[in-house]
Structures are given as C-alpha cells and as structure tokens.
Design a protein around this motif. Structure first.
Motif, PDB file in Angstrom:
ATOM      1  N   GLY A   1       0.805  -1.217   0.000  1.00  0.00           N
ATOM      2  CA  GLY A   1       0.000   0.000   0.000  1.00  0.00           C
ATOM      3  C   GLY A   1       0.833   1.259   0.000  1.00  0.00           C
ATOM      4  N   ILE A   2       0.245   2.318  -0.520  1.00  0.00           N
ATOM      5  CA  ILE A   2       0.876   3.634  -0.489  1.00  0.00           C
ATOM      6  C   ILE A   2      -0.199   4.669  -0.175  1.00  0.00           C
ATOM      7  CG2 ILE A   2       0.642   3.949  -2.997  1.00  0.00           C
ATOM      8  CD1 ILE A   2       3.328   5.559  -2.818  1.00  0.00           C
ATOM      9  N   ILE A   3       0.176   5.623   0.646  1.00  0.00           N
ATOM     10  CA  ILE A   3      -0.728   6.712   1.006  1.00  0.00           C
ATOM     11  C   ILE A   3       0.004   8.025   0.796  1.00  0.00           C
ATOM     12  CG2 ILE A   3      -2.020   7.828   2.868  1.00  0.00           C
ATOM     13  CD1 ILE A   3      -2.341   5.057   4.137  1.00  0.00           C
ATOM     14  N   TRP A   4      -0.651   8.924   0.088  1.00  0.00           N
ATOM     15  CA  TRP A   4      -0.154  10.299  -0.039  1.00  0.00           C
ATOM     16  C   TRP A   4      -1.083  11.207   0.760  1.00  0.00           C
ATOM     17  CZ3 TRP A   4      -0.125   7.388  -4.666  1.00  0.00           C
ATOM     18  CH2 TRP A   4       1.130   7.258  -5.296  1.00  0.00           C
ATOM     19  N   ASN A   5      -0.511  12.084   1.568  1.00  0.00           N
ATOM     20  CA  ASN A   5      -1.270  13.135   2.244  1.00  0.00           C
ATOM     21  C   ASN A   5      -0.778  14.453   1.671  1.00  0.00           C
ATOM     22  OD1 ASN A   5      -2.985  11.831   4.309  1.00  0.00           O
ATOM     23  ND2 ASN A   5      -1.028  10.984   4.944  1.00  0.00           N
ATOM     24  N   SER A   6      -1.680  15.228   1.112  1.00  0.00           N
ATOM     25  CA  SER A   6      -1.306  16.424   0.391  1.00  0.00           C
ATOM     26  C   SER A   6      -2.371  17.501   0.560  1.00  0.00           C
ATOM     27  CB  SER A   6      -1.134  16.082  -1.094  1.00  0.00           C
ATOM     28  OG  SER A   6      -0.672  17.176  -1.831  1.00  0.00           O
ATOM     29  N   VAL A   7      -2.134  18.629  -0.054  1.00  0.00           N
ATOM     30  CA  VAL A   7      -3.102  19.722  -0.130  1.00  0.00           C
ATOM     31  C   VAL A   7      -3.425  19.900  -1.608  1.00  0.00           C
ATOM     32  CG1 VAL A   7      -3.457  22.189   0.267  1.00  0.00           C
ATOM     33  CG2 VAL A   7      -2.177  20.834   1.925  1.00  0.00           C
ATOM     34  N   LEU A   8      -4.684  20.060  -1.943  1.00  0.00           N
ATOM     35  CA  LEU A   8      -5.072  20.233  -3.341  1.00  0.00           C
ATOM     36  C   LEU A   8      -5.104  21.725  -3.678  1.00  0.00           C
ATOM     37  CD1 LEU A   8      -5.775  18.578  -5.829  1.00  0.00           C
ATOM     38  CD2 LEU A   8      -8.174  18.751  -5.199  1.00  0.00           C
ATOM     39  N   ASP A   9      -3.918  22.359  -3.630  1.00  0.00           N
ATOM     40  CA  ASP A   9      -3.810  23.782  -3.957  1.00  0.00           C
ATOM     41  C   ASP A   9      -3.551  24.002  -5.443  1.00  0.00           C
ATOM     42  OD1 ASP A   9      -1.294  22.657  -3.784  1.00  0.00           O
ATOM     43  OD2 ASP A   9      -0.428  24.254  -2.571  1.00  0.00           O
ATOM     44  N   THR A  10      -3.129  22.945  -6.140  1.00  0.00           N
ATOM     45  CA  THR A  10      -2.956  22.932  -7.593  1.00  0.00           C
ATOM     46  C   THR A  10      -3.355  21.531  -8.070  1.00  0.00           C
ATOM     47  OG1 THR A  10      -0.665  22.139  -7.486  1.00  0.00           O
ATOM     48  CG2 THR A  10      -0.986  24.533  -7.519  1.00  0.00           C
ATOM     49  N   ASP A  11      -3.455  21.349  -9.379  1.00  0.00           N
ATOM     50  CA  ASP A  11      -3.705  20.012  -9.906  1.00  0.00           C
ATOM     51  C   ASP A  11      -2.542  19.112  -9.486  1.00  0.00           C
ATOM     52  OD1 ASP A  11      -5.827  21.274 -11.124  1.00  0.00           O
ATOM     53  OD2 ASP A  11      -5.045  21.065 -13.155  1.00  0.00           O
ATOM     54  N   LYS A  12      -2.847  17.853  -9.160  1.00  0.00           N
ATOM     55  CA  LYS A  12      -1.814  16.918  -8.705  1.00  0.00           C
ATOM     56  C   LYS A  12      -1.949  15.618  -9.472  1.00  0.00           C
ATOM     57  CE  LYS A  12      -0.817  19.391  -4.916  1.00  0.00           C
ATOM     58  NZ  LYS A  12       0.167  19.623  -3.998  1.00  0.00           N
ATOM     59  N   GLU A  13      -0.799  15.013  -9.767  1.00  0.00           N
ATOM     60  CA  GLU A  13      -0.779  13.698 -10.408  1.00  0.00           C
ATOM     61  C   GLU A  13      -0.021  12.732  -9.518  1.00  0.00           C
ATOM     62  OE1 GLU A  13       0.323  11.543 -14.625  1.00  0.00           O
ATOM     63  OE2 GLU A  13       0.277  13.719 -14.494  1.00  0.00           O
ATOM     64  N   PHE A  14      -0.599  11.558  -9.310  1.00  0.00           N
ATOM     65  CA  PHE A  14       0.001  10.515  -8.498  1.00  0.00           C
ATOM     66  C   PHE A  14       0.156   9.275  -9.375  1.00  0.00           C
ATOM     67  CE2 PHE A  14      -2.600  13.269  -5.912  1.00  0.00           C
ATOM     68  CZ  PHE A  14      -1.773  13.571  -4.849  1.00  0.00           C
ATOM     69  N   SER A  15       1.300   8.609  -9.280  1.00  0.00           N
ATOM     70  CA  SER A  15       1.498   7.383 -10.055  1.00  0.00           C
ATOM     71  C   SER A  15       2.239   6.363  -9.211  1.00  0.00           C
ATOM     72  CB  SER A  15       2.266   7.670 -11.349  1.00  0.00           C
ATOM     73  OG  SER A  15       3.566   8.137 -11.064  1.00  0.00           O
ATOM     74  N   VAL A  16       1.927   5.112  -9.480  1.00  0.00           N
ATOM     75  CA  VAL A  16       2.575   4.008  -8.754  1.00  0.00           C
ATOM     76  C   VAL A  16       2.781   2.843  -9.711  1.00  0.00           C
ATOM     77  CG1 VAL A  16       0.368   3.120  -7.896  1.00  0.00           C
ATOM     78  CG2 VAL A  16       2.457   2.569  -6.678  1.00  0.00           C
ATOM     79  N   ASN A  17       3.940   2.204  -9.597  1.00  0.00           N
ATOM     80  CA  ASN A  17       4.272   1.003 -10.371  1.00  0.00           C
ATOM     81  C   ASN A  17       4.557  -0.123  -9.391  1.00  0.00           C
ATOM     82  OD1 ASN A  17       4.364   2.209 -13.070  1.00  0.00           O
ATOM     83  ND2 ASN A  17       6.044   3.374 -12.196  1.00  0.00           N
ATOM     84  N   PHE A  18       4.049  -1.290  -9.693  1.00  0.00           N
ATOM     85  CA  PHE A  18       4.209  -2.427  -8.777  1.00  0.00           C
ATOM     86  C   PHE A  18       4.421  -3.709  -9.567  1.00  0.00           C
ATOM     87  CE2 PHE A  18      -0.113  -0.901  -9.250  1.00  0.00           C
ATOM     88  CZ  PHE A  18      -0.744  -1.966  -9.830  1.00  0.00           C
TER      89      PHE A  18
END
Length: 108
Positions: free
Chosen positions: A91-108
């Motif tokens: 598992g992976i968890i990102w905690n962020s603020v949506l102050d701009t557009d955000k892209e998250f990517s994961v490879n497994f």
C-alpha cells in the motif's frame, strides 16, 4: 460522510468526474470519502502494474487536505511524487493539499 445533494458520477473529456455538493457549517469541517470501481481501461493498466490518478483543483475551491490511498496486488516498485508518500507493504498513502492540480502514479 457523503454528498449532501447532487451525487453523480460521469465521464467528461476522458476523465471520470465525481460531482456533488457538501454543506459544511461556518467554522466546522467535514470529511468526504470517495470510493469507486476502476473502469475497464484502468483496471487493465492496474493488472499490468501501473496506476495513475490526476486530481484536478477547481477554481475557488480551498481543499485543505487530500489523501490518496492505493492498495496494489504486489510490492510497490516506484511511485511519484515521493514527497508525503508513505509506503507500507503493498500500500501507499499520499497526504497532500489540493492547492494545484496533482498527479500521483505508482508502479508495482
């Protein structure tokens, strides 16, 4: 907590849109959890060991926190962004603020 009114999901310009209205009293806060089943094309990517999520900020919206939680079927090999990411097992968890557009990517 779910949306107060206008809860709907649809596709627009190749993106899945989740729309609704959540009433929050002045000085209070609320949590909104969104879970959805991946469409066939994303399920195919996921089965090949890749997943990407693009969170788009709406103008005038002041989202103070954004949590992205992905559970992969196998160990995570790489991910982006590295900042604020917590990897634990598959598992992976990102905690962020949506102050701009955000892209998250994961490879497994």
């Amino acid at each position: 907590v779910g949306f107060s009114v206008l809860d709907k999901t649809y596709n627009e310009f190749g993106k899945t849109v989740v729309a609704g209205l959540l009433y929050v009293r002045l000085g209070k806060s609320a949590v909104l959890n969104i879970s959805y089943k991946l469409p066939a094309n994303l399920a195919e990517q996921f089965s090949q060991g890749n997943y990407q999520l693009y969170a788009q900020k709406q103008p005038g919206n002041m989202v103070q926190s954004l949590k992205v939680d992905v559970m992969a079927p196998t160990a995570i090999k790489s991910y982006n962004p590295a900042a604020s990411a917590q990897v634990q097992g598959n598992g992976i968890i990102w905690n962020s603020v949506l102050d701009t557009d955000k892209e998250f990517s994961v490879n497994f």
